[in-house]
Design a protein around this motif. Structure first.
Motif, PDB file in Angstrom:
ATOM      1  N   LYS A   1     -12.865  21.813   5.536  1.00  0.00           N
ATOM      2  CA  LYS A   1     -13.495  22.901   5.610  1.00  0.00           C
ATOM      3  C   LYS A   1     -14.971  22.793   6.123  1.00  0.00           C
ATOM      4  N   TYR A   2     -15.562  21.586   5.839  1.00  0.00           N
ATOM      5  CA  TYR A   2     -16.941  21.540   6.703  1.00  0.00           C
ATOM      6  C   TYR A   2     -17.084  20.894   7.872  1.00  0.00           C
ATOM      7  N   LEU A   3     -15.785  20.509   8.288  1.00  0.00           N
ATOM      8  CA  LEU A   3     -15.870  19.687   9.601  1.00  0.00           C
ATOM      9  C   LEU A   3     -16.272  20.601  10.778  1.00  0.00           C
ATOM     10  N   LEU A   4     -17.320  20.193  11.510  1.00  0.00           N
ATOM     11  CA  LEU A   4     -17.496  20.945  12.938  1.00  0.00           C
ATOM     12  C   LEU A   4     -16.684  20.487  13.833  1.00  0.00           C
ATOM     13  N   GLN A   5     -15.827  21.133  14.348  1.00  0.00           N
ATOM     14  CA  GLN A   5     -14.882  20.673  15.360  1.00  0.00           C
ATOM     15  C   GLN A   5     -15.767  20.155  16.513  1.00  0.00           C
ATOM     16  N   SER A   6     -16.748  20.859  17.178  1.00  0.00           N
ATOM     17  CA  SER A   6     -17.400  20.470  18.115  1.00  0.00           C
ATOM     18  C   SER A   6     -18.275  19.262  18.042  1.00  0.00           C
ATOM     19  N   VAL A   7     -18.689  18.991  16.985  1.00  0.00           N
ATOM     20  CA  VAL A   7     -19.308  17.758  16.618  1.00  0.00           C
ATOM     21  C   VAL A   7     -18.198  16.605  16.516  1.00  0.00           C
ATOM     22  N   ASN A   8     -17.292  16.716  15.695  1.00  0.00           N
ATOM     23  CA  ASN A   8     -16.159  15.889  15.778  1.00  0.00           C
ATOM     24  C   ASN A   8     -15.614  15.478  17.022  1.00  0.00           C
ATOM     25  N   ASN A   9     -15.366  16.497  18.138  1.00  0.00           N
ATOM     26  CA  ASN A   9     -14.982  16.027  19.330  1.00  0.00           C
ATOM     27  C   ASN A   9     -15.985  15.359  20.118  1.00  0.00           C
ATOM     28  N   ALA A  10     -17.344  15.614  19.945  1.00  0.00           N
ATOM     29  CA  ALA A  10     -18.383  14.998  20.812  1.00  0.00           C
ATOM     30  C   ALA A  10     -18.274  13.441  20.160  1.00  0.00           C
ATOM     31  N   LEU A  11     -18.156  13.286  18.833  1.00  0.00           N
ATOM     32  CA  LEU A  11     -17.721  11.849  18.327  1.00  0.00           C
ATOM     33  C   LEU A  11     -16.669  11.299  18.607  1.00  0.00           C
ATOM     34  N   ALA A  12     -15.663  11.997  18.994  1.00  0.00           N
ATOM     35  CA  ALA A  12     -14.472  11.428  19.379  1.00  0.00           C
ATOM     36  C   ALA A  12     -14.609  10.727  20.887  1.00  0.00           C
ATOM     37  N   ILE A  13     -15.546  11.503  21.610  1.00  0.00           N
ATOM     38  CA  ILE A  13     -15.477  11.264  23.078  1.00  0.00           C
ATOM     39  C   ILE A  13     -16.285   9.654  22.986  1.00  0.00           C
ATOM     40  N   ILE A  14     -17.418   9.501  22.093  1.00  0.00           N
ATOM     41  CA  ILE A  14     -17.963   8.316  22.011  1.00  0.00           C
ATOM     42  C   ILE A  14     -17.027   7.387  21.479  1.00  0.00           C
ATOM     43  N   ASP A  15     -16.208   7.535  20.652  1.00  0.00           N
ATOM     44  CA  ASP A  15     -15.349   6.477  20.032  1.00  0.00           C
ATOM     45  C   ASP A  15     -14.373   6.029  21.253  1.00  0.00           C
ATOM     46  N   VAL A  16     -13.810   7.225  22.200  1.00  0.00           N
ATOM     47  CA  VAL A  16     -13.026   6.742  23.299  1.00  0.00           C
ATOM     48  C   VAL A  16     -13.672   5.768  24.204  1.00  0.00           C
ATOM     49  N   LEU A  17     -15.079   6.120  24.479  1.00  0.00           N
ATOM     50  CA  LEU A  17     -15.609   5.493  25.640  1.00  0.00           C
ATOM     51  C   LEU A  17     -16.128   4.142  24.938  1.00  0.00           C
ATOM     52  N   CYS A  18     -16.157   3.986  23.490  1.00  0.00           N
ATOM     53  CA  CYS A  18     -16.106   2.537  22.908  1.00  0.00           C
ATOM     54  C   CYS A  18     -15.212   1.716  23.127  1.00  0.00           C
ATOM     55  N   GLU A  19     -13.799   2.299  23.200  1.00  0.00           N
ATOM     56  CA  GLU A  19     -12.652   1.589  23.581  1.00  0.00           C
ATOM     57  C   GLU A  19     -12.497   1.378  25.240  1.00  0.00           C
ATOM     58  N   HIS A  20     -12.986   2.440  26.052  1.00  0.00           N
ATOM     59  CA  HIS A  20     -12.590   2.372  27.520  1.00  0.00           C
ATOM     60  C   HIS A  20     -13.593   2.791  28.235  1.00  0.00           C
ATOM     61  N   ASP A  21     -14.290   1.744  28.906  1.00  0.00           N
ATOM     62  CA  ASP A  21     -15.551   2.105  29.910  1.00  0.00           C
ATOM     63  C   ASP A  21     -15.219   2.638  30.878  1.00  0.00           C
ATOM     64  N   ASN A  22     -16.130   3.377  31.531  1.00  0.00           N
ATOM     65  CA  ASN A  22     -15.957   4.013  32.879  1.00  0.00           C
ATOM     66  C   ASN A  22     -14.661   4.929  33.004  1.00  0.00           C
ATOM     67  N   LEU A  23     -14.723   6.051  32.292  1.00  0.00           N
ATOM     68  CA  LEU A  23     -13.590   6.905  32.390  1.00  0.00           C
ATOM     69  C   LEU A  23     -14.104   8.135  32.900  1.00  0.00           C
ATOM     70  N   GLY A  24     -13.324   8.897  33.776  1.00  0.00           N
ATOM     71  CA  GLY A  24     -13.575  10.244  34.413  1.00  0.00           C
ATOM     72  C   GLY A  24     -13.295  11.301  33.511  1.00  0.00           C
ATOM     73  N   LEU A  25     -13.680  12.513  33.966  1.00  0.00           N
ATOM     74  CA  LEU A  25     -13.351  13.643  33.174  1.00  0.00           C
ATOM     75  C   LEU A  25     -11.869  13.905  32.671  1.00  0.00           C
ATOM     76  N   ALA A  26     -10.944  13.684  33.725  1.00  0.00           N
ATOM     77  CA  ALA A  26      -9.500  13.760  33.485  1.00  0.00           C
ATOM     78  C   ALA A  26      -9.059  12.972  32.482  1.00  0.00           C
ATOM     79  N   GLU A  27      -9.423  11.645  32.663  1.00  0.00           N
ATOM     80  CA  GLU A  27      -8.819  10.517  31.869  1.00  0.00           C
ATOM     81  C   GLU A  27      -9.462  10.900  30.457  1.00  0.00           C
ATOM     82  N   LEU A  28     -10.819  11.219  30.165  1.00  0.00           N
ATOM     83  CA  LEU A  28     -11.229  11.610  28.845  1.00  0.00           C
ATOM     84  C   LEU A  28     -10.552  12.728  28.250  1.00  0.00           C
TER      85      LEU A  28
END
Length: 175
Positions: free
Chosen positions: A9-36
């Protein structure tokens, strides 16, 4: 409507999603908007706004081909975390001594999750053949010698949880 756990209940979805982008970019470099957007299972407009915010704050960069990657800000943050870590400050001299005595690269590894370890410090040895690793590198514990050592000296409860959750996927002929 699904019931949330007390922590969720304390989870901020937008912060969670922003951090998820960072996690994805840690695994895959140079991704376009559609790929992300595809990796995250979110709409392109949502991912664009998150990327725009991360870019404005200096956490991601976009190249001339409109591909996103993590910025050098994370190197600075990693240096700050390392310098402020009491664990690294305490253990680093022992890693230096171990590496000097053995000629091998010495690692400080700790649990990152129920199934993954993270390399938090290392001292490079003089041996001509060495394991290629970097601080911040995560791996499934049973896939590394240091992870196996952690498992060997873990409590039965930790090992039991590991056995339930770890992905036992063959990654080498001997794994």
């Amino acid at each position: 409507m699904s019931e949330q756990t007390s922590d969720e209940k304390y989870l901020l979805q937008s912060v969670n999603n922003a951090l998820a982008i960072i996690d994805v970019l840690c695994e895959h470099d140079n991704l376009g908007l559609a790929e992300l957007a595809s990796y995250m299972n979110l709409g392109k407009s949502t991912v664009f706004r998150l990327l725009y915010t991360l870019q404005r704050k200096g956490y991601v960069s976009k190249d001339r081909n409109s591909k996103y990657h993590l910025s050098f800000k994370f190197a600075r943050i990693g240096t700050i975390v390392t310098k402020r870590s009491e664990l690294i400050e305490l253990i680093h001299p022992f890693l230096m001594e171990l590496s000097a005595l053995s000629g091998e690269t010495a690692h400080l590894v700790t649990w990152h999750s129920d199934t993954e370890i993270i390399f938090v410090d290392k001292v490079i040895g003089t041996a001509t053949i060495s394991m290629q690793s970097m601080v911040g590198f995560t791996r499934t514990a049973h896939m590394t010698a240091t992870g196996k050592a952690l498992l060997a000296y873990s409590s039965p409860e930790v090992v039991g949880t590991y056995m339930e959750l770890a992905p036992f996927i063959m990654q080498t002929p001997k794994s």
